[in-house]
Scaffold this active site. Structure first.
Site: not given
Length: 246
Positions: A12, A90, A142, A155, A159
């Protein structure tokens, strides 16, 4: 802090934190593999910037969620450079929505990109690093995976899962001279966060003691530390959030 003679693969890497990390690795002397899925023009621009820094760069299109893509990518990198010293997982995908409204397909897409992708890349790279008895693996998580955020169940889960994955991985690979660590950014000024509403941005900044969003380059600085120094650091989580999680 020199990474001369090292080869780094950044997934990424066409924008945001990935781009900043790729450029920082090149500035430190590494040859850099720029992975991307759809943004070829952006990835090509990163490659050209790396070349301006005096380092060789290899562009590889691959969806890290797809095992065959990753197998092909790693094979191509090893054929070209003969080694992979640094892996930065990433690649990420964000799909928001309250849990009772979140389509299962969005949940699966986030898990595939954030978590399955790191698994695929590590599964292919670890045997190579083990044979060489060295390597640095850095997984980008994150702060949402630590403190949570309304509308970010997928998400946040992905993470947070990346942290558990990395800690177990660190124990597996330590006997072979390989380290595995996590960098956990907070609110960073990227293309992804630019899609937030002004109200959401204001709310986030209000929770940051340093009073501002972070920059991708500030995350890259921590990645460089883990890639070039930190030989006795493994299984650690480095929070880069301006104090947001305090």
């Amino acid at each position: 802090m020199s990474l001369k003679g090292k080869v780094a693969l950044v997934t990424g890497a066409s924008r945001g934190i990935g781009r900043a990390v790729a450029l920082a690795l090149a500035a430190a002397g590494a040859q850099v593999v720029v992975n991307f899925v759809n943004r070829r023009d952006a990835a090509m621009a990163v490659k050209k910037e790396i070349q301006v820094l005096g380092q060789e760069s290899l562009l590889v299109q691959a969806d890290v969620a797809a095992k065959q893509d990753v197998e092909r990518m790693i094979s191509h990198v090893l054929d070209h450079f003969g080694q992979i010293d640094i892996l930065v997982n990433n690649a990420t995908l964000h799909r928001g929505g309250k849990v009772h409204r979140l389509p299962e397909s969005d949940w699966e897409s986030v898990m595939d990109s954030c978590l399955r992708g790191a698994f695929h890349c590590c599964q292919q790279v670890v045997p190579h690093m083990t044979a060489r008895q060295s390597g640095r693996i850095i997984n980008v998580s994150s702060i949402v995976g630590r403190i949570g955020w309304s509308g970010d169940t997928a998400y946040g889960a992905a993470k947070a899962g990346l942290v558990g994955f990395t800690r177990s991985l660190a124990k597996e690979v330590a006997p072979y001279g390989i380290t595995a660590n996590v960098v956990m950014p907070g609110y960073i000024d990227t293309d992804m966060t630019s899609a937030l509403t002004p109200r959401s941005k204001e709310l986030m900044v209000s929770r940051i003691p340093l009073g501002r969003a972070g920059q991708p380059e500030e995350v890259a600085e921590v990645v460089i530390f883990l890639a070039s120094q930190a030989a006795y650091v493994t299984g650690a989580v480095y929070v880069v959030d301006g104090g947001m999680s305090l």
